[in-house]
Each structure stands twice: as structure tokens, then as C-alpha cells.
Scaffold this motif. Structure first.
Motif, short mmCIF file in Angstrom:
data_model
loop_
_atom_site.label_atom_id
_atom_site.label_comp_id
_atom_site.label_asym_id
_atom_site.label_seq_id
_atom_site.Cartn_x
_atom_site.Cartn_y
_atom_site.Cartn_z
N MET A 204 0.85 -0.78 0.01
CA MET A 204 0.15 -0.26 0.02
C MET A 204 0.81 1.97 -0.39
O MET A 204 0.58 2.31 -0.51
CB MET A 204 -0.50 -0.13 1.58
CG MET A 204 -2.28 -0.68 1.11
SD MET A 204 -3.30 -0.87 -0.45
CE MET A 204 -3.60 0.78 0.15
N MET A 205 2.05 0.90 0.44
CA MET A 205 2.47 2.72 0.41
C MET A 205 3.57 2.46 -0.83
O MET A 205 3.78 3.57 -1.16
CB MET A 205 3.82 1.42 1.84
CG MET A 205 3.39 2.12 2.89
SD MET A 205 5.16 1.58 4.62
CE MET A 205 6.35 3.02 4.02
N ALA A 206 3.86 1.68 -1.78
CA ALA A 206 4.55 1.52 -2.41
C ALA A 206 3.09 2.09 -3.78
O ALA A 206 3.29 3.26 -4.42
CB ALA A 206 4.79 0.23 -2.94
N LYS A 207 2.11 1.56 -3.80
CA LYS A 207 1.14 1.93 -4.26
C LYS A 207 0.53 4.22 -4.24
O LYS A 207 0.10 4.48 -5.14
CB LYS A 207 -0.75 1.47 -4.46
CG LYS A 207 -0.60 -0.13 -4.71
CD LYS A 207 -1.48 -0.11 -4.23
CE LYS A 207 -1.81 -2.20 -4.90
NZ LYS A 207 -2.92 -2.02 -4.04
N PHE B 229 -5.71 -0.19 17.06
CA PHE B 229 -6.88 0.04 16.25
C PHE B 229 -6.63 1.42 15.95
O PHE B 229 -6.97 2.35 14.76
CB PHE B 229 -8.24 0.20 16.80
CG PHE B 229 -8.74 -1.77 16.60
CD1 PHE B 229 -8.18 -2.16 16.23
CD2 PHE B 229 -9.99 -2.17 17.19
CE1 PHE B 229 -8.56 -4.10 15.39
CE2 PHE B 229 -10.66 -3.26 17.09
CZ PHE B 229 -9.59 -4.28 16.65
N SER B 230 -5.62 1.79 17.20
CA SER B 230 -5.68 3.74 16.56
C SER B 230 -4.52 4.20 15.14
O SER B 230 -4.24 4.60 14.58
CB SER B 230 -5.26 4.54 18.53
OG SER B 230 -3.87 4.00 19.19
N THR B 231 -3.03 3.33 15.69
CA THR B 231 -2.28 3.15 14.92
C THR B 231 -3.24 2.74 13.13
O THR B 231 -3.01 3.15 12.65
CB THR B 231 -1.36 1.91 15.34
OG1 THR B 231 -0.56 2.59 16.17
CG2 THR B 231 -0.28 2.18 14.06
N LEU B 232 -4.03 1.65 13.15
CA LEU B 232 -4.45 0.94 12.47
C LEU B 232 -5.45 2.12 11.32
O LEU B 232 -5.35 2.74 10.31
CB LEU B 232 -5.47 -0.73 12.32
CG LEU B 232 -5.66 -0.66 11.02
CD1 LEU B 232 -4.52 -1.53 10.38
CD2 LEU B 232 -6.30 -1.98 11.34
N ASP B 233 -6.13 2.78 12.69
CA ASP B 233 -6.74 3.83 11.57
C ASP B 233 -6.33 5.21 10.70
O ASP B 233 -6.43 5.86 10.16
CB ASP B 233 -7.61 4.85 13.03
CG ASP B 233 -8.57 5.78 12.59
OD1 ASP B 233 -9.97 5.66 12.07
OD2 ASP B 233 -8.25 6.80 13.37
N LYS B 234 -5.33 5.14 11.91
CA LYS B 234 -4.35 6.34 10.92
C LYS B 234 -3.15 6.10 9.68
O LYS B 234 -3.32 6.81 8.51
CB LYS B 234 -3.09 7.03 12.57
CG LYS B 234 -3.36 7.74 13.53
CD LYS B 234 -2.44 7.74 14.29
CE LYS B 234 -2.88 8.69 15.77
NZ LYS B 234 -1.75 8.77 16.74
N ILE B 235 -2.78 4.86 10.12
CA ILE B 235 -2.36 4.38 8.19
C ILE B 235 -3.35 4.57 7.52
O ILE B 235 -3.29 5.16 6.11
CB ILE B 235 -1.72 2.68 8.71
CG1 ILE B 235 -0.67 2.68 9.26
CG2 ILE B 235 -1.70 2.23 7.38
CD1 ILE B 235 -0.39 1.88 10.48
N CYS B 236 -4.66 3.79 8.15
CA CYS B 236 -6.11 3.57 6.86
C CYS B 236 -6.33 5.34 6.27
O CYS B 236 -6.73 5.52 5.32
CB CYS B 236 -7.10 3.24 7.39
SG CYS B 236 -6.99 1.26 7.79
N LYS B 237 -6.29 6.55 7.10
CA LYS B 237 -6.75 7.26 6.93
C LYS B 237 -5.68 8.00 5.68
O LYS B 237 -5.75 8.86 4.84
CB LYS B 237 -6.82 8.52 8.14
CG LYS B 237 -8.01 7.99 8.62
CD LYS B 237 -8.60 9.65 9.79
CE LYS B 237 -9.18 8.91 10.60
NZ LYS B 237 -9.46 9.92 11.83
N VAL B 238 -4.32 7.93 6.41
CA VAL B 238 -2.83 8.52 5.49
C VAL B 238 -2.80 7.63 4.43
O VAL B 238 -2.67 8.53 3.39
CB VAL B 238 -1.48 8.74 6.36
CG1 VAL B 238 -0.17 8.50 5.78
CG2 VAL B 238 -1.62 9.44 7.77
#
Length: 69
Positions: free
Chosen positions: A10-13, A45-54
Motif C-alpha cells: 500500500m505504501m508503494a501504491k 486500532f488507533s494506529t491502524l486507523d491513522k494508517i488507513c487515513k494517511v
């Protein structure tokens, strides 16, 4: 482990570097590396939430389950 972490895909995309993502989600680059390599035992979940937002993605774009042989 049967959980596969596709964070690097996902980071590469999204064309975002590890350091940039770590800064935006407020974790250390070392902890992001542990998560990217699948060595993490858990993810908040808070970290996963931030990753998904970014990365503008869903948790399923990052985490995948595969049956172990």
C-alpha cells in the motif's frame, strides 16, 4: 503466522516512504518497520486507523489472512 501484512504494498501504491508515514502516524520508524515486516504481535486500532487515513485505504488492504499449511 497466518496474518500477512501488506503495508509495504500500500505504501508503494501511494508513493509514501517509511519515514514519511511514521511521521504522519506518530510512531517511530523502527516500530513501523516491525509492523511492515509482520513481526509485530499486535497493532492498536488507533494506529491502524491513522494508517488507513494517511494511505486512504481499508484495513483489509493492509492485513490479509491465509491458512497455514
Amino acid at each position: 503466522m497466518a496474518i500477512i501484512v501488506n503495508l509495504d504494498v500500500m505504501m508503494a501504491k501511494r508513493k509514501i516512504s517509511s519515514n514519511e508515514l511514521a511521521e504522519k502516524i506518530d510512531i517511530t520508524p523502527a516500530n513501523l518497520s516491525i509492523l511492515k515486516t509482520g513481526k509485530a504481535k499486535a497493532v492498536r486500532f488507533s494506529t491502524l486507523d491513522k494508517i488507513c487515513k494517511v494511505l486512504d485505504c481499508q484495513p483489509g488492504d493492509i492485513l490479509e489472512w491465509r491458512e497455514e499449511d
